[in-house]
Design a protein around this motif. Structure first.
Motif, PDB file in Angstrom:
ATOM      1  N   GLU A 103       1.177  -1.491   0.203  1.00  0.00           N
ATOM      2  CA  GLU A 103      -0.080   0.193   0.361  1.00  0.00           C
ATOM      3  C   GLU A 103       0.588   0.945  -0.594  1.00  0.00           C
ATOM      4  OE1 GLU A 103      -3.941   1.725  -0.201  1.00  0.00           O
ATOM      5  OE2 GLU A 103      -3.525  -0.159  -0.074  1.00  0.00           O
TER       6      GLU A 103
ATOM      7  N   ASN B 278      -2.441  -6.660 -13.355  1.00  0.00           N
ATOM      8  CA  ASN B 278      -3.983  -5.670 -14.533  1.00  0.00           C
ATOM      9  C   ASN B 278      -3.856  -5.958 -16.182  1.00  0.00           C
ATOM     10  OD1 ASN B 278      -3.718  -4.179 -12.178  1.00  0.00           O
ATOM     11  ND2 ASN B 278      -1.793  -3.795 -12.720  1.00  0.00           N
TER      12      ASN B 278
ATOM     13  N   ARG C 143      -2.843   3.632  -7.728  1.00  0.00           N
ATOM     14  CA  ARG C 143      -4.597   3.048  -7.341  1.00  0.00           C
ATOM     15  C   ARG C 143      -5.520   3.649  -8.056  1.00  0.00           C
ATOM     16  NH1 ARG C 143      -4.793   2.653  -1.491  1.00  0.00           N
ATOM     17  NH2 ARG C 143      -4.495   4.836  -1.460  1.00  0.00           N
ATOM     18  N   ARG C 144      -6.159   3.465  -8.772  1.00  0.00           N
ATOM     19  CA  ARG C 144      -7.188   4.330  -9.819  1.00  0.00           C
ATOM     20  C   ARG C 144      -8.311   4.925  -8.949  1.00  0.00           C
ATOM     21  NH1 ARG C 144     -11.575   2.642 -15.064  1.00  0.00           N
ATOM     22  NH2 ARG C 144     -11.817   5.301 -15.176  1.00  0.00           N
ATOM     23  N   ARG C 145      -8.579   4.613  -7.993  1.00  0.00           N
ATOM     24  CA  ARG C 145      -9.885   5.427  -7.183  1.00  0.00           C
ATOM     25  C   ARG C 145      -8.728   4.758  -6.218  1.00  0.00           C
ATOM     26  NH1 ARG C 145     -12.832   2.468 -10.973  1.00  0.00           N
ATOM     27  NH2 ARG C 145     -14.124   4.016 -12.299  1.00  0.00           N
ATOM     28  N   GLU C 146      -9.360   5.677  -4.829  1.00  0.00           N
ATOM     29  CA  GLU C 146      -9.198   5.970  -3.550  1.00  0.00           C
ATOM     30  C   GLU C 146      -9.368   4.371  -2.770  1.00  0.00           C
ATOM     31  OE1 GLU C 146      -6.535   7.027  -0.302  1.00  0.00           O
ATOM     32  OE2 GLU C 146      -6.851   7.821  -2.317  1.00  0.00           O
ATOM     33  N   LYS C 147     -10.711   4.254  -2.938  1.00  0.00           N
ATOM     34  CA  LYS C 147     -11.300   2.689  -1.975  1.00  0.00           C
ATOM     35  C   LYS C 147     -10.801   1.154  -2.920  1.00  0.00           C
ATOM     36  CE  LYS C 147     -15.154   2.133  -5.410  1.00  0.00           C
ATOM     37  NZ  LYS C 147     -16.442   2.647  -5.680  1.00  0.00           N
ATOM     38  N   ASP C 148     -10.326   1.443  -4.310  1.00  0.00           N
ATOM     39  CA  ASP C 148      -9.201   0.518  -4.711  1.00  0.00           C
ATOM     40  C   ASP C 148      -8.022  -0.540  -3.897  1.00  0.00           C
ATOM     41  OD1 ASP C 148     -11.111   0.268  -6.974  1.00  0.00           O
ATOM     42  OD2 ASP C 148      -9.742   1.144  -8.060  1.00  0.00           O
ATOM     43  N   LYS C 149      -8.356  -1.333  -4.080  1.00  0.00           N
ATOM     44  CA  LYS C 149      -7.279  -1.917  -2.874  1.00  0.00           C
ATOM     45  C   LYS C 149      -6.084  -2.835  -4.195  1.00  0.00           C
ATOM     46  CE  LYS C 149      -9.114  -1.783   1.089  1.00  0.00           C
ATOM     47  NZ  LYS C 149      -8.471  -0.678   1.895  1.00  0.00           N
TER      48      LYS C 149
ATOM     49  N   THR D  37      -4.962  -7.706  -0.906  1.00  0.00           N
ATOM     50  CA  THR D  37      -6.175  -7.509   0.628  1.00  0.00           C
ATOM     51  C   THR D  37      -5.135  -9.330   0.608  1.00  0.00           C
ATOM     52  OG1 THR D  37      -7.598  -8.926  -0.742  1.00  0.00           O
ATOM     53  CG2 THR D  37      -7.532  -6.712  -0.536  1.00  0.00           C
TER      54      THR D  37
END
Length: 196
Positions: free
Chosen positions: A41, A94, A48-54, A57
């Motif tokens: 992280e 990816n 990450r494309r979006r903040e919420k993407d992991k 995990t």
């Protein structure tokens, strides 16, 4: 909608120059899963494309382990070798399917590639990445020259199609390499008719 080529250049530059997790940033000592997640992280969060993407995990790592894409664990910690294997998987996921990645990882383990060999892979990749960045910049700058300083939506979508085509070419070459060099069982090789 009008887009300035300079704004587009900043997007391209920031994307091409994102951080990478390098092998020398992985500690020599074994790590718990939470430590691995924090490391990935911290080093790869900006990809990450979006903040919420992991980025990674616990479930992903457990699945990689169950699918035998990484060497089996001993105890509750992961070795440097396993972390390098996870890093390869994260870099490939990816673009490639998990099935394709499993073929690659299985072959690496069958060939006896251990920690030193994985580090060598990343050393060569670092050199290749520098060349790719130069090449991408040249290609994108060449494409951008075809457009006015202020680009309308049609020009922007046209450029987007060109960039997607580059990605598609690279993906297809990667898949062809896997089909040619990593798929071992003729029954599991995709037929040429089903190839995209």
């Amino acid at each position: 909608m009008e887009v300035n080529k300079g704004s587009l250049g900043k997007i391209i530059s920031s994307t091409v120059n994102q951080n990478r997790l390098e092998p020398d940033q992985i500690p020599e000592l074994d790590l718990y899963i939470d430590q691995i997640l924090m490391l990935f992280e911290d080093k790869l969060g900006e990809t990450r494309r979006r903040e919420k993407d992991k980025i990674l995990t616990k479930s992903m790592v457990n699945n990689y382990s169950k699918e035998k894409m990484i060497r089996p664990m001993r105890g509750k910690k992961y070795s440097r070798e396993q972390i390098l294997q996870i890093l390869i998987i994260c870099n490939l996921k990816n673009v490639l399917s998990i099935g394709d990645i499993k073929q690659v990882m299985t072959r690496l383990m069958e060939e006896g590639v251990r920690s030193d060999g994985l580090e060598e892979i990343f050393e060569k990749d670092t050199v290749n990445q520098l060349k790719l960045k130069e090449g991408i910049s040249t290609i994108v700058n060449g494409l951008r020259e075809n457009y006015a300083e202020e680009m309308d939506i049609k020009a922007l979508v046209s450029l987007l199609l060109s960039l997607a085509s580059i990605s598609s070419y690279c993906k297809r070459v990667s898949e062809a390499m896997i089909d040619s060099f990593f798929v071992q069982d003729e029954k599991t090789k995709p037929s040429s008719k089903s190839a995209r």
